[in-house]
Design an enzyme around this catalytic site. Structure first.
Site, short mmCIF file in Angstrom:
data_model
loop_
_atom_site.label_atom_id
_atom_site.label_comp_id
_atom_site.label_asym_id
_atom_site.label_seq_id
_atom_site.Cartn_x
_atom_site.Cartn_y
_atom_site.Cartn_z
N ARG A 14 0.85 -1.19 0.00
CA ARG A 14 0.00 0.00 0.00
C ARG A 14 0.89 1.25 0.00
O ARG A 14 2.10 1.18 0.19
CB ARG A 14 -0.99 -0.01 1.18
CG ARG A 14 -0.44 -0.50 2.50
CD ARG A 14 -1.10 0.20 3.63
NE ARG A 14 -0.81 1.61 3.55
CZ ARG A 14 0.33 2.16 3.94
NH1 ARG A 14 1.31 1.45 4.45
NH2 ARG A 14 0.51 3.47 3.81
N GLY A 15 0.23 2.40 -0.19
CA GLY A 15 0.96 3.65 -0.36
C GLY A 15 1.19 3.87 -1.85
O GLY A 15 1.49 2.93 -2.60
N ALA A 16 1.03 5.14 -2.26
CA ALA A 16 1.01 5.44 -3.69
C ALA A 16 2.29 5.01 -4.41
O ALA A 16 2.24 4.42 -5.50
CB ALA A 16 0.78 6.94 -3.88
N ARG A 56 -7.00 0.01 -6.86
CA ARG A 56 -7.02 1.22 -6.00
C ARG A 56 -7.38 2.41 -6.89
O ARG A 56 -6.51 3.13 -7.39
CB ARG A 56 -5.64 1.46 -5.34
CG ARG A 56 -5.08 0.38 -4.42
CD ARG A 56 -5.85 0.09 -3.14
NE ARG A 56 -6.25 1.15 -2.25
CZ ARG A 56 -5.56 1.60 -1.20
NH1 ARG A 56 -4.36 1.11 -0.95
NH2 ARG A 56 -6.04 2.53 -0.41
N GLN A 153 -2.30 2.83 9.72
CA GLN A 153 -1.01 3.04 9.06
C GLN A 153 -0.04 3.84 9.94
O GLN A 153 1.17 3.80 9.72
CB GLN A 153 -1.20 3.77 7.73
CG GLN A 153 -1.87 2.97 6.63
CD GLN A 153 -3.37 3.16 6.60
OE1 GLN A 153 -4.02 3.45 7.61
NE2 GLN A 153 -3.96 2.99 5.43
N ASP A 193 -1.66 10.99 -2.39
CA ASP A 193 -2.01 9.84 -3.23
C ASP A 193 -2.13 10.31 -4.67
O ASP A 193 -1.61 9.69 -5.59
CB ASP A 193 -3.32 9.24 -2.74
CG ASP A 193 -3.25 7.73 -2.81
OD1 ASP A 193 -2.58 7.14 -1.96
OD2 ASP A 193 -3.84 7.17 -3.76
N ASN A 203 -5.66 12.40 -0.47
CA ASN A 203 -4.78 11.64 0.42
C ASN A 203 -5.66 10.93 1.45
O ASN A 203 -6.90 11.05 1.42
CB ASN A 203 -3.76 12.58 1.09
CG ASN A 203 -2.60 11.83 1.71
OD1 ASN A 203 -1.97 11.00 1.05
ND2 ASN A 203 -2.32 12.09 2.97
N LYS A 204 -5.02 10.17 2.33
CA LYS A 204 -5.75 9.35 3.30
C LYS A 204 -6.88 10.12 3.97
O LYS A 204 -6.69 11.29 4.36
CB LYS A 204 -4.76 8.85 4.35
CG LYS A 204 -5.33 8.02 5.46
CD LYS A 204 -6.16 6.84 4.99
CE LYS A 204 -5.43 5.97 3.98
NZ LYS A 204 -6.32 5.00 3.32
C1 RUB Z 1 -1.67 5.91 1.87
C2 RUB Z 1 -1.64 7.40 1.75
C3 RUB Z 1 -0.28 8.03 1.60
C4 RUB Z 1 0.01 8.25 0.11
C5 RUB Z 1 1.47 8.63 -0.13
O1 RUB Z 1 -2.98 5.39 1.74
O2 RUB Z 1 -2.63 8.07 1.69
O3 RUB Z 1 -0.23 9.27 2.24
O4 RUB Z 1 -0.28 7.10 -0.63
O5 RUB Z 1 2.34 7.57 0.17
P1 RUB Z 1 -3.16 3.78 1.75
P2 RUB Z 1 3.82 7.47 -0.50
O6 RUB Z 1 -2.55 3.27 3.01
O7 RUB Z 1 -4.65 3.58 1.70
O8 RUB Z 1 -2.48 3.21 0.53
O9 RUB Z 1 4.52 8.72 -0.11
O10 RUB Z 1 4.41 6.23 0.12
O11 RUB Z 1 3.63 7.37 -1.96
#
Ligand code: RUB
Length: 303
Positions: A14-16, A56, A153, A193, A203-204
């Site tokens: 997870r995470g963008a 996603r 998270q 995101d 974002n989240k």
């Molecule tokens: C994660 C989220 C993060 C962004 C950026 O949501 O909102 O702030 O994705 O992350 P989820 P990064 O947990 O639902 O994926 O900086 O790692 O790209």
């Protein structure tokens, strides 16, 4: 391919940044293994990209990662070239994401050099890299990290900060206003995101509230956002992903007939943001969009 799609859908990955890179490499590998002539390769690539993107739907980074692989595949004039090009394009995208994170960590750590208390929400690898680098360079930081219901998270965030030697405190999401009032928060720093064409941040869920509270107290709000997270799409065209109620609460804990709504992202108006910290440095939302869109391919392959 189905395994990677499942890992993204179930948020094991997870995470963008992470899902964009996994999506791109998975698509690259998948296309390299497709049999048949050019029409079959094109059709197989489009199908796989569609399946991966549906995992996603809010994440433009994932869309852009898949597009970076799909574009040269669709432009190829023979099947062997398409098969060869796909993993090369995927590796180039991953390298660009990595370089983006490095550059943002550099700019962000300069911004935080004076040290002080920072509030963050959710878990963003980009934000973690900024904070760890700032602390390593001698900024005396203390980070307040929200737990981030329902997926928590924030626990990942505090573990990563602790491992990187950044002093931090975990708070429940509903403590944000109180912490802004009492802990001399100097900056709010969140990830991104997706950034829409007007500079709206996706974002989240909870980010918009954190940013609004910070603005009311005059605390600057920065979002660490690589250019690969920007899109030409207006905010209204970007769906907010909704996930299962069971991620919030077991079904048996809720009286029959009571609904549970679980949106996992929200929209933060650009007016609430001081800057996007981009590869080129901190930029106002308008300037960040201008620079990012100048670097995006003219047509988005998944459009
Ligand atoms: C994660 C989220 C993060 C962004 C950026 O949501 O909102 O702030 O994705 O992350 P989820 P990064 O947990 O639902 O994926 O900086 O790692 O790209």
């Amino acid at each position: 391919m189905p395994e990677a799609a499942d890992a993204i859908r179930t948020m094991r990955v997870r995470g963008a940044a992470a899902i964009a890179c996994l999506g791109a490499t998975t698509l690259g590998h998948h296309v390299a293994g497709l049999a048949g002539g050019l029409p079959a390769v094109h059709a197989g690539a489009r199908r796989a990209a569609g399946i991966l993107f549906a995992t996603r739907p809010t994440a433009v980074s994932l869309r852009n990662g898949l597009g970076a692989v799909l574009a040269p595949v669709l432009a190829a004039t023979d099947a062997d070239a398409a098969r060869a090009e796909a993993p090369v394009a995927a590796n180039a995208f991953v390298a660009a994401v990595d370089a983006s994170g490095q550059a943002i960590a550099e700019h962000g750590s300069s911004l935080l050099a004076a040290g002080g208390a920072v509030l963050t929400h959710c878990h963003s690898t980009t934000v973690i890299d900024v904070l760890r680098r700032a602390q390593a360079r001698g900024a005396d930081l203390h980070v307040y990290a929200t737990e981030t219901r329902p997926f928590r998270q924030g626990l990942v965030t505090v573990r990563a900060l602790h491992d990187g030697g950044v002093p931090c405190t975990l708070i429940v999401d509903s403590a944000v206003s109180h912490v802004l009032e009492t802990k001399a928060i100097r900056w709010v720093l969140v990830g991104a995101d997706t950034v829409a064409a007007d500079g709206t941040l996706f974002n989240k869920v909870g980010t918009a509230g954190v940013c609004a509270l910070a603005q009311r107290r005059g605390v600057p709000v920065h979002s660490a956002a690589g250019f690969y997270k920007f899109t030409r799409q207006p905010p209204g065209a970007i769906p907010i992903e909704e996930r299962a109620p069971s991620e919030v609460v077991p079904d048996s804990d809720v009286p029959p007939g009571v609904a549970v709504f679980n949106p996992v992202f929200d929209r933060t108006a650009p007016g609430l943001l001081t800057s996007y910290i981009t590869e080129a440095g901190p930029r106002t939302p308008g300037e960040a969009v201008r620079q990012a869109l100048g670097r995006l391919p003219a047509s988005e392959a998944l459009a």
